[in-house]
Every structure is written in structure tokens, then in C-alpha cells.
Design an enzyme around this catalytic site. Structure first.
Site, PDB file in Angstrom:
ATOM      1  N   GLU A  94     -11.120  -3.911  -2.903  1.00  0.00           N
ATOM      2  CA  GLU A  94     -10.180  -3.043  -3.268  1.00  0.00           C
ATOM      3  C   GLU A  94     -10.050  -2.745  -4.936  1.00  0.00           C
ATOM      4  O   GLU A  94      -9.506  -3.982  -5.257  1.00  0.00           O
ATOM      5  CB  GLU A  94      -8.783  -3.127  -2.759  1.00  0.00           C
ATOM      6  CG  GLU A  94      -8.985  -3.125  -1.203  1.00  0.00           C
ATOM      7  CD  GLU A  94      -7.835  -3.706  -0.423  1.00  0.00           C
ATOM      8  OE1 GLU A  94      -6.598  -3.324  -0.605  1.00  0.00           O
ATOM      9  OE2 GLU A  94      -8.074  -4.549   0.297  1.00  0.00           O
ATOM     10  N   HIS A 131       0.547  -1.203  -0.110  1.00  0.00           N
ATOM     11  CA  HIS A 131      -0.014   0.059  -0.027  1.00  0.00           C
ATOM     12  C   HIS A 131       0.810   1.268   0.037  1.00  0.00           C
ATOM     13  O   HIS A 131       0.561   2.025   0.834  1.00  0.00           O
ATOM     14  CB  HIS A 131      -0.956   0.074   1.296  1.00  0.00           C
ATOM     15  CG  HIS A 131      -2.054  -0.997   1.266  1.00  0.00           C
ATOM     16  ND1 HIS A 131      -2.275  -1.907   0.074  1.00  0.00           N
ATOM     17  CD2 HIS A 131      -2.672  -1.778   2.034  1.00  0.00           C
ATOM     18  CE1 HIS A 131      -3.183  -2.522   0.290  1.00  0.00           C
ATOM     19  NE2 HIS A 131      -3.476  -2.684   1.637  1.00  0.00           N
ATOM     20  N   HIS A 164     -10.034   1.635   0.815  1.00  0.00           N
ATOM     21  CA  HIS A 164      -9.715   0.425   1.739  1.00  0.00           C
ATOM     22  C   HIS A 164     -10.756   0.397   2.583  1.00  0.00           C
ATOM     23  O   HIS A 164     -10.726   0.091   3.843  1.00  0.00           O
ATOM     24  CB  HIS A 164      -8.462   0.457   2.477  1.00  0.00           C
ATOM     25  CG  HIS A 164      -7.820  -0.772   2.546  1.00  0.00           C
ATOM     26  ND1 HIS A 164      -8.559  -1.768   3.434  1.00  0.00           N
ATOM     27  CD2 HIS A 164      -6.561  -1.541   1.937  1.00  0.00           C
ATOM     28  CE1 HIS A 164      -7.815  -2.907   3.388  1.00  0.00           C
ATOM     29  NE2 HIS A 164      -6.616  -2.642   2.803  1.00  0.00           N
TER      30      HIS A 164
HETATM   31  C1  GLA Z   1      -5.034  -5.538   2.021  1.00  0.00           C
HETATM   32  C2  GLA Z   1      -3.915  -6.528   1.789  1.00  0.00           C
HETATM   33  C3  GLA Z   1      -4.090  -7.395   3.126  1.00  0.00           C
HETATM   34  C4  GLA Z   1      -3.726  -6.620   4.391  1.00  0.00           C
HETATM   35  C5  GLA Z   1      -4.897  -5.552   4.389  1.00  0.00           C
HETATM   36  C6  GLA Z   1      -4.753  -4.457   5.440  1.00  0.00           C
HETATM   37  O1  GLA Z   1      -6.233  -5.892   1.871  1.00  0.00           O
HETATM   38  O2  GLA Z   1      -4.058  -7.301   0.826  1.00  0.00           O
HETATM   39  O3  GLA Z   1      -3.060  -8.392   3.284  1.00  0.00           O
HETATM   40  O4  GLA Z   1      -2.553  -6.059   4.462  1.00  0.00           O
HETATM   41  O5  GLA Z   1      -4.636  -4.677   3.088  1.00  0.00           O
HETATM   42  O6  GLA Z   1      -4.565  -4.946   6.591  1.00  0.00           O
END
Ligand code: GLA
Length: 375
Positions: free
Chosen positions: A340, A137, A209
Site C-alpha cells: 500500500e 482506512h 489494498h
Molecule cells: C492494513 C493494515 C492492517 C490490516 C489490513 C486489513 O494493511 O495495516 O493492519 O488492517 O489493512 O486487514
């Protein structure tokens, strides 16, 4: 005396109406409004919570910190409003180290980049590492952890956020100017429109998110909620969730969501729960419906439309009951799911995946819509 009071009342009503008509957008006599509330201070920045309300009373609240969606209030089948996203009551909640990206904007590159490395035109770049030797991210201080400039748009149904990430930020090349517009429509849709430009070639993959639980706070997990994902394939990953490059078929596996099924139906067969990118079946590049989620008890239905080629469906696997969320609620494992919309993880290192490089002179553009209704 009574006449005077009446006149005063009339004047007040007229005055309020005049003020409101400047600030609101009328749709068949009903109004959109945007209210602002102080949500604390971060360094020298005032953090503001903007709440957009549409004519039927649906509300979306957004912070200029991380472009975070803090609340989405939608009606259930009995017209009772409920908040369908996880989050915190205060800024300190969002600032804490363990905040698992609740509601925020994610960038410059949503999802993982293996070893935080990629090569562009023969030059290797190293990003900050924040996930078992990989970059997740956008790195240590991604777009979720910065203060955006926020502006109300004409019509009082949109908030436009802008931010320029400087050349070298988290290791990414180029000054990246990002603009994200959140719009609440009268059809109970939250639309997110992302745009970006750069002055050096750089990978870009922006997303949001939000952690959804359509029960509106009534059910502690989402295991009974039914999900459909229009995807015949997914990106296979290694133990650290970095793609292997293979795109296995979902047919006959727990990854098959081509027909709606309860999230909990096959989840035990997927180590840790769902946290994968589905390769969406798309007809073209326009907005297409690619997923839905339904909570039978409340009747809430969420449909997801996007221009993106992928969807990370994550079932809150890392939530463990230690976070204290809104109204003192603790969030247990699978308390929510994320949808997402995105390009595929590790795109810059996978030549067979859709391109994620943005060049100077080009404009990155992406749209996602979350539509809420009841059935
Ligand atoms: C995304 C990632 C997960 C996790 C979340 C945050 O969805 O794919 O693995 O890191 O963000 O916790």
C-alpha cells in the site's frame, strides 16, 4: 448458396470490425478492450465489473463498488494466465463484514489515525473509530464501501472513478472530491492515478489494498515469494500499530528488505507478521521504483513505482482461513501480501512526518504503478 454464405460472413466481419474500431484502441494491430458485466445491485445502484484487456491479453477487472480491483490476470513464464489477487466471486463476498479490504480503494485516510483525532487550526476533529479505539482506512464507512461513478476513458485502457465525500463524512472536514483513474498499459502495468480537492483543510491519504499472490492461485501462502523494499528506515509502531514517531534503521533487523529476500525468511521474528510502513529512499517527487516481488516458480515479477513517501507492507496476518474467496478457495494466514503506497500512518498527529493536509485551492495528486513481467 455458398457464395451467399460467404458474402454474409464477409459483411458480418466488416460490420464487427467497424464496431470494434469505434470501441478499441489499436496498438501495433492489437487492441485494448473494456467489457462491462453486471455484478449485482446495492440499494438503488447497479454494480458493474469493468474488465480492461490489453493487446497481450493481460486483464484487470474493477468494480464501481469501492473502486475494487477484483482480478489481475498476468502470464507466468510459460505464458499461462493466472489471477494474482485475492477476492470474491460475488458482490455479497465484498459486502460481508469480514472483507479485509480486498482490492479496494482506501480513503479518506489510508492506515491509522490515533484515537481517530486530529486538530486543524485549533479545532479538534473526531472520526468514527473502527480499530481498537483508532481509525483505520477512513473509518466505519470509508471510500472502500461507497459506490463510485465510473466512466470508460477514450482509448479503452482506463476506467475513471469519481466520488465526492461530503463535509463531515466519518468526521473529516470539507467536501472532498476524489478522482481515481485505473489504466492498463501495453507494457503490462496497472497504473493508479489519484487526485482530490477540498473546500476545507483536511487530511488525505489515498491508496489501494490489493492482496497479491504472484503464484496465480497455485501456492496457498506468499512466504516463498521474494520481496525488495527500497527503504533504510520504517515507522516504529506501538502494540495497536500507531507510530511512536521513531524511525529505526532496518539494517541488521528482520525489517531489512533492501536486498530481495523471501518474505518467510525472518517473518517469525516479527510479532504477528509484517504490517508496517517503510520510509522509502527517494530521490525526488517523481515516480520511482521502490519495491518488487518475485515468485520463482511461476517466474512472475511485480515491480512497484510510486510518488508516495511510504509503503505499508502487510502480509495478510489477519487472514485465518475463514473467508471463502474466488473459486471456493479459503485464504489462510499469509495467503497474500499488500503493498500500500501511502503517506505515513497517523500523519496528522506527527509533525515530523510528511504533510498530509490538503488545503482548499490545492490538488492532491499521487501515482502508483504495478508492473508485471516474468524472469
Ligand atoms: C492494513 C493494515 C492492517 C490490516 C489490513 C486489513 O494493511 O495495516 O493492519 O488492517 O489493512 O486487514
Amino acid at each position: 448458396m455458398k457464395k451467399q454464405v460467404n458474402l454474409l460472413l464477409l459483411a458480418t466481419v466488416l460490420f464487427t470490425a467497424a464496431c470494434n474500431s469505434n470501441k478499441t484502441n489499436e496498438v501495433s494491430g492489437m487492441k485494448f478492450t473494456i467489457t462491462e458485466k453486471s455484478f449485482g445491485v446495492l440499494g438503488s445502484d447497479a454494480i458493474t465489473q469493468y474488465t480492461i484487456t490489453n493487446p497481450s491479453g493481460m486483464q484487470v477487472s474493477i468494480l464501481n463498488y469501492g473502486g475494487t480491483v477484483t482480478n489481475i490476470l498476468t502470464p507466468d513464464k510459460n505464458n499461462q494466465m493466472g489471477d494474482v489477487v485475492l477476492g470474491f466471486d460475488s458482490l455479497s463476498g465484498y459486502l460481508q463484514k469480514g472483507n479485509p479490504y480486498f482490492g479496494c480503494l482506501v480513503g479518506r485516510y489510508g492506515n491509522r489515525i490515533g484515537k481517530g483525532q486530529f486538530t486543524i487550526d485549533g479545532k479538534q476533529y473526531q472520526l468514527t473509530l473502527n480499530d481498537h479505539g483508532n481509525t483505520l482506512h477512513g473509518g466505519l464507512r470509508g471510500l472502500d464501501k461507497v459506490v463510485w461513478k465510473a466512466a470508460k476513458e477514450m482509448g479503452d485502457s482506463s476506467i475513471r472513478l469519481t466520488y465526492t465525500s461530503p463535509d463531515g463524512d466519518q468526521g473529516f472536514p470539507g467536501n472532498l472530491s476524489v478522482q481515481v483513474t485505473y489504466t492498463l498499459t501495453s507494457a503490462n502495468e496497472l497504473q493508479i492515478h489519484y487526485k482530490a480537492t477540498t473546500d476545507k483543510t483536511t487530511p488525505v491519504n489515498l491508496t489501494n489494498h490489493c492482496y497479491f499472490n504472484l503464484s496465480g492461485g497455485n501456492d496457498s501462502t506468499i512466504l516463498a515469494q521474494e520481496v525488495m523494499i527500497a527503504a533504510d528506515k520504517f515507522t516504529e509502531v506501538d502494540s495497536l500499530l500507531i507510530p511512536t514517531g521513531k524511525l529505526p534503521d532496518v539494517k541488521g533487523t528482520p525489517m531489512d528488505f533492501t536486498s530481495a529476500k523471501a518474505i518467510g525468511k525472518d517473518i517469525a521474528a516479527v510479532k504477528g507478521g509484517y504490517d508496517h510502513n517503510w520510509v522509502l529512499n527517494r530521490k525526488g517527487n517523481d515516480l520511482e521504483k521502490i519495491a518488487s516481488a518475485y515468485d520463482k516458480t511461476s517466474g512472475r515479477l511485480m515491480e512497484v513505482f510510486t510518488t508516495e513517501p511510504g509503503l505499508q507492507f502487510y502480509t495478510g496476518n489477519f487472514l485465518d482461513g475463514t473467508l471463502h474467496g474466488k473459486n471456493g478457495k479459503t485464504y489462510v494466514q499469509h495467503a497474500a501480501f499488500c503493498m500500500e503506497t501511502q503517506h505515513f500512518p497517523d500523519g496528522p498527529n506527527q509533525p515530523s512526518f510528511p504533510n498530509t493536509l490538503l488545503k482548499p485551492g490545492e490538488t492532491y495528486e499521487s501515482k502508483t504503478v504495478y508492473r508485471f513481467s516474468v524472469k
